[in-house]
Design a protein around this motif. Sequence first.
Motif, PDB file in Angstrom:
ATOM      1  N   ASN A  14       2.691  -1.212  -4.633  1.00 35.26           N
ATOM      2  CA  ASN A  14       1.269  -0.862  -4.667  1.00 35.26           C
ATOM      3  C   ASN A  14       0.588  -1.907  -5.541  1.00 35.26           C
ATOM      4  OD1 ASN A  14      -1.226   0.159  -5.307  1.00 35.26           O
ATOM      5  ND2 ASN A  14      -0.457   1.992  -6.345  1.00 35.26           N
ATOM      6  N   PHE A  15      -0.206  -2.758  -4.929  1.00 37.20           N
ATOM      7  CA  PHE A  15      -0.814  -3.862  -5.686  1.00 37.20           C
ATOM      8  C   PHE A  15      -1.904  -3.393  -6.639  1.00 37.20           C
ATOM      9  CE2 PHE A  15       0.884  -6.233  -1.948  1.00 37.20           C
ATOM     10  CZ  PHE A  15       1.879  -6.885  -2.662  1.00 37.20           C
ATOM     11  N   LYS A  16      -2.256  -2.115  -6.560  1.00 33.23           N
ATOM     12  CA  LYS A  16      -3.295  -1.603  -7.467  1.00 33.23           C
ATOM     13  C   LYS A  16      -2.683  -1.003  -8.721  1.00 33.23           C
ATOM     14  CE  LYS A  16      -6.809  -1.375  -4.185  1.00 33.23           C
ATOM     15  NZ  LYS A  16      -8.112  -0.924  -3.851  1.00 33.23           N
ATOM     16  N   PRO A  35      -3.365  -9.190   9.328  1.00 36.97           N
ATOM     17  CA  PRO A  35      -4.632  -9.003   8.617  1.00 36.97           C
ATOM     18  C   PRO A  35      -4.710  -7.660   7.885  1.00 36.97           C
ATOM     19  CG  PRO A  35      -5.050  -9.932  10.785  1.00 36.97           C
ATOM     20  CD  PRO A  35      -3.578  -9.608  10.724  1.00 36.97           C
ATOM     21  N   ASN A  36      -5.304  -7.693   6.711  1.00 34.50           N
ATOM     22  CA  ASN A  36      -5.599  -6.511   5.897  1.00 34.50           C
ATOM     23  C   ASN A  36      -4.379  -5.849   5.244  1.00 34.50           C
ATOM     24  OD1 ASN A  36      -7.960  -5.053   5.011  1.00 34.50           O
ATOM     25  ND2 ASN A  36      -7.111  -3.270   6.069  1.00 34.50           N
ATOM     26  N   VAL A  37      -3.241  -6.498   5.275  1.00 37.27           N
ATOM     27  CA  VAL A  37      -2.026  -5.850   4.755  1.00 37.27           C
ATOM     28  C   VAL A  37      -1.931  -5.939   3.218  1.00 37.27           C
ATOM     29  CG1 VAL A  37      -0.538  -7.891   5.002  1.00 37.27           C
ATOM     30  CG2 VAL A  37       0.449  -5.604   5.218  1.00 37.27           C
ATOM     31  N   GLY A  38      -2.759  -6.832   2.626  1.00 32.63           N
ATOM     32  CA  GLY A  38      -2.727  -6.951   1.158  1.00 32.63           C
ATOM     33  C   GLY A  38      -2.256  -8.307   0.655  1.00 32.63           C
ATOM     34  N   LYS A  39      -2.333  -9.321   1.512  1.00 33.22           N
ATOM     35  CA  LYS A  39      -1.835 -10.653   1.133  1.00 33.22           C
ATOM     36  C   LYS A  39      -2.603 -11.221  -0.069  1.00 33.22           C
ATOM     37  CE  LYS A  39      -2.720 -12.240   5.282  1.00 33.22           C
ATOM     38  NZ  LYS A  39      -3.215 -10.982   5.878  1.00 33.22           N
ATOM     39  N   SER A  40      -3.925 -11.187   0.008  1.00 28.32           N
ATOM     40  CA  SER A  40      -4.726 -11.727  -1.105  1.00 28.32           C
ATOM     41  C   SER A  40      -4.496 -10.903  -2.369  1.00 28.32           C
ATOM     42  CB  SER A  40      -6.218 -11.719  -0.746  1.00 28.32           C
ATOM     43  OG  SER A  40      -6.436 -12.491   0.410  1.00 28.32           O
ATOM     44  N   SER A  41      -4.376  -9.592  -2.190  1.00 22.56           N
ATOM     45  CA  SER A  41      -4.121  -8.718  -3.350  1.00 22.56           C
ATOM     46  C   SER A  41      -2.789  -9.071  -4.011  1.00 22.56           C
ATOM     47  CB  SER A  41      -4.086  -7.247  -2.927  1.00 22.56           C
ATOM     48  OG  SER A  41      -5.287  -6.891  -2.313  1.00 22.56           O
ATOM     49  N   ILE A 100     -10.434 -10.970  -1.789  1.00 21.98           N
ATOM     50  CA  ILE A 100      -9.934  -9.711  -1.232  1.00 21.98           C
ATOM     51  C   ILE A 100     -11.016  -9.058  -0.393  1.00 21.98           C
ATOM     52  CG2 ILE A 100      -9.128  -7.388  -1.829  1.00 21.98           C
ATOM     53  CD1 ILE A 100      -7.966  -8.546  -4.329  1.00 21.98           C
ATOM     54  N   GLY A 101     -10.614  -8.423   0.663  1.00 23.33           N
ATOM     55  CA  GLY A 101     -11.577  -7.651   1.439  1.00 23.33           C
ATOM     56  C   GLY A 101     -11.645  -8.092   2.873  1.00 23.33           C
ATOM     57  N   ASP A 129       1.157   3.392  -2.082  1.00 23.66           N
ATOM     58  CA  ASP A 129       0.421   4.545  -2.621  1.00 23.66           C
ATOM     59  C   ASP A 129      -0.312   5.323  -1.517  1.00 23.66           C
ATOM     60  OD1 ASP A 129      -1.047   2.019  -2.551  1.00 23.66           O
ATOM     61  OD2 ASP A 129      -2.759   3.128  -3.342  1.00 23.66           O
ATOM     62  N   LEU A 130      -0.474   4.697  -0.360  1.00 24.08           N
ATOM     63  CA  LEU A 130      -1.199   5.378   0.729  1.00 24.08           C
ATOM     64  C   LEU A 130      -0.253   6.054   1.714  1.00 24.08           C
ATOM     65  CD1 LEU A 130      -3.952   2.715   1.567  1.00 24.08           C
ATOM     66  CD2 LEU A 130      -3.960   4.505  -0.176  1.00 24.08           C
ATOM     67  N   LYS A 163       0.837  -1.213   0.000  1.00 20.98           N
ATOM     68  CA  LYS A 163       0.000   0.000   0.000  1.00 20.98           C
ATOM     69  C   LYS A 163       0.870   1.261   0.000  1.00 20.98           C
ATOM     70  CE  LYS A 163      -3.657  -2.404   2.524  1.00 20.98           C
ATOM     71  NZ  LYS A 163      -4.881  -2.307   3.285  1.00 20.98           N
TER      72      LYS A 163
HETATM   73  N1  LIG Z   1      -4.392   1.440  -1.999  1.00 23.50           N
HETATM   74  C1  LIG Z   1      -4.054   0.163  -1.902  1.00 23.50           C
HETATM   75  N2  LIG Z   1      -4.940  -0.723  -1.387  1.00 23.50           N
HETATM   76  C2  LIG Z   1      -4.573  -2.004  -1.297  1.00 23.50           C
HETATM   77  C3  LIG Z   1      -3.294  -2.467  -1.698  1.00 23.50           C
HETATM   78  N3  LIG Z   1      -3.221  -3.791  -1.458  1.00 23.50           N
HETATM   79  C4  LIG Z   1      -4.407  -4.149  -0.939  1.00 23.50           C
HETATM   80  N4  LIG Z   1      -5.229  -3.082  -0.826  1.00 23.50           N
HETATM   81  C5  LIG Z   1      -6.600  -3.053  -0.273  1.00 23.50           C
HETATM   82  O1  LIG Z   1      -6.509  -3.410   1.099  1.00 23.50           O
HETATM   83  C6  LIG Z   1      -7.620  -4.198   1.496  1.00 23.50           C
HETATM   84  C7  LIG Z   1      -7.140  -5.510   2.069  1.00 23.50           C
HETATM   85  O2  LIG Z   1      -6.503  -6.243   1.037  1.00 23.50           O
HETATM   86  P1  LIG Z   1      -6.419  -7.840   1.058  1.00 23.50           P
HETATM   87  O3  LIG Z   1      -5.614  -8.245  -0.116  1.00 23.50           O
HETATM   88  O4  LIG Z   1      -7.772  -8.421   1.217  1.00 23.50           O
HETATM   89  O5  LIG Z   1      -5.585  -8.044   2.402  1.00 23.50           O
HETATM   90  P2  LIG Z   1      -5.301  -9.417   3.193  1.00 23.50           P
HETATM   91  O6  LIG Z   1      -3.948  -9.271   3.800  1.00 23.50           O
HETATM   92  O7  LIG Z   1      -5.516 -10.562   2.299  1.00 23.50           O
HETATM   93  O8  LIG Z   1      -6.412  -9.328   4.330  1.00 23.50           O
HETATM   94  P3  LIG Z   1      -6.977 -10.540   5.258  1.00 23.50           P
HETATM   95  O9  LIG Z   1      -7.291 -11.681   4.352  1.00 23.50           O
HETATM   96  O10 LIG Z   1      -8.179  -9.918   5.922  1.00 23.50           O
HETATM   97  O11 LIG Z   1      -5.903 -10.844   6.243  1.00 23.50           O
HETATM   98  C8  LIG Z   1      -8.484  -4.356   0.254  1.00 23.50           C
HETATM   99  O12 LIG Z   1      -9.491  -3.379   0.287  1.00 23.50           O
HETATM  100  C9  LIG Z   1      -7.511  -4.100  -0.882  1.00 23.50           C
HETATM  101  O13 LIG Z   1      -8.154  -3.598  -2.040  1.00 23.50           O
HETATM  102  C10 LIG Z   1      -2.371  -1.489  -2.230  1.00 23.50           C
HETATM  103  O14 LIG Z   1      -1.209  -1.781  -2.582  1.00 23.50           O
HETATM  104  N5  LIG Z   1      -2.806  -0.215  -2.285  1.00 23.50           N
END
Ligand SMILES: Nc1nc2c(ncn2[C@@H]2O[C@H](COP(=O)(O)OP(=O)(O)OP(=O)(O)O)[C@@H](O)[C@H]2O)c(=O)[nH]1
Length: 284
Positions: free
Chosen positions: A90-92, A126-132, A145-146, A64-65, A62
């Motif tokens: 930035n995975f986006k 959690p929420n760090v972007g692993k699935s992304s 994702i989400g 970009d944030l 992330k």
């Molecule tokens: N701006 C931005 N958002 C991102 C990036 N990577 C992931 N996100 C957002 O962050 C949120 C969490 O991303 P996930 O890929 O679901 O994260 P996770 O680590 O798999 O989360 P859990 O499965 O809950 O542990 C989603 O809303 C994604 O769209 C990034 O590089 N930049």
Amino acid sequence: MIDLKKYSLPGHIQKARRNIRELLKAVDLIVELVDSRIPYTGRAFEEEALFLNKPRIIALSKSDLADEKALRTWLKFYEENEDVPFICVNFKDVDSVKRFKSFIFRILKNVRTRFKDKKMMVVGIPNVGKSSMINALVGKKIAKIGNEPGITRGIQWVSVGKGLKLLDTPGILYKKVDHPVIHKKLCLVGSIKSFDDLDEVLEFGFQILKDRYEKLLIEYLRIEKTEISDIQYQNFFEKLAKKRKFLKKGGFLDLERAKFSFLKDLIDGKIGRIIYELPEDVIV
Ligand SMILES: Nc1nc2c(ncn2[C@@H]2O[C@H](COP(=O)(O)OP(=O)(O)OP(=O)(O)O)[C@@H](O)[C@H]2O)c(=O)[nH]1
Ligand SMILES: [Mg+2]
């Protein structure tokens, strides 16, 4: 460094740790994801022992944030002080993912394997972007994702490119939240989703904005520069609720809604590029 011997670990942490330990036997490289907005607090120092003797890269996700200048300071700091390679991603963004992929392949050149293909897995809080990350590297949506926890399936390997396989399920790292500041930062990046000290968390976020990102706060509230000195945590949500027209029955300001809206905007990076800590704040 936290002395883990002092604490007994909650069951879900132990289970996650056992799970990762098992999976690590099957991989040659670990990618540890760390939210760029908390480049220090987001790291799982508690799990360093798991990662010993296993090649690892740390990817600040992330990017970009995050505040660009502060992020550069962190990268420089880590390059000077750590042996593990670091990269921002930035995975986006397609180009950022391309650079990330090339970086991984460069590192892999020096990584040995017992397998036909080299194998890696992603770990992170959690929420760090692993699935992304999994989806971005594979080029299609295979991981959910989400907010919802992923559906459990058997482990599968997915191809990332020539000679490289990625585990399709990430390892979840849990932080030991034994310090109020760690707790607040994890809430502000969406890693902890359920907590009962909303005001303390938001006040912490507000104060960082006020002290370090005043311009972003001015833009967020759409106020004049001169008005910012009057904004305190106590009147901030009134201002916000008024601007957003968050009203309850009877025309009263809906401050609760303003608070949740502020939290969501912080988590989603809608207020602007922020970093919650600098090396001098956290390294003593
Ligand atoms: N701006 C931005 N958002 C991102 C990036 N990577 C992931 N996100 C957002 O962050 C949120 C969490 O991303 P996930 O890929 O679901 O994260 P996770 O680590 O798999 O989360 P859990 O499965 O809950 O542990 C989603 O809303 C994604 O769209 C990034 O590089 N930049
Ligand atoms: Mg996920």
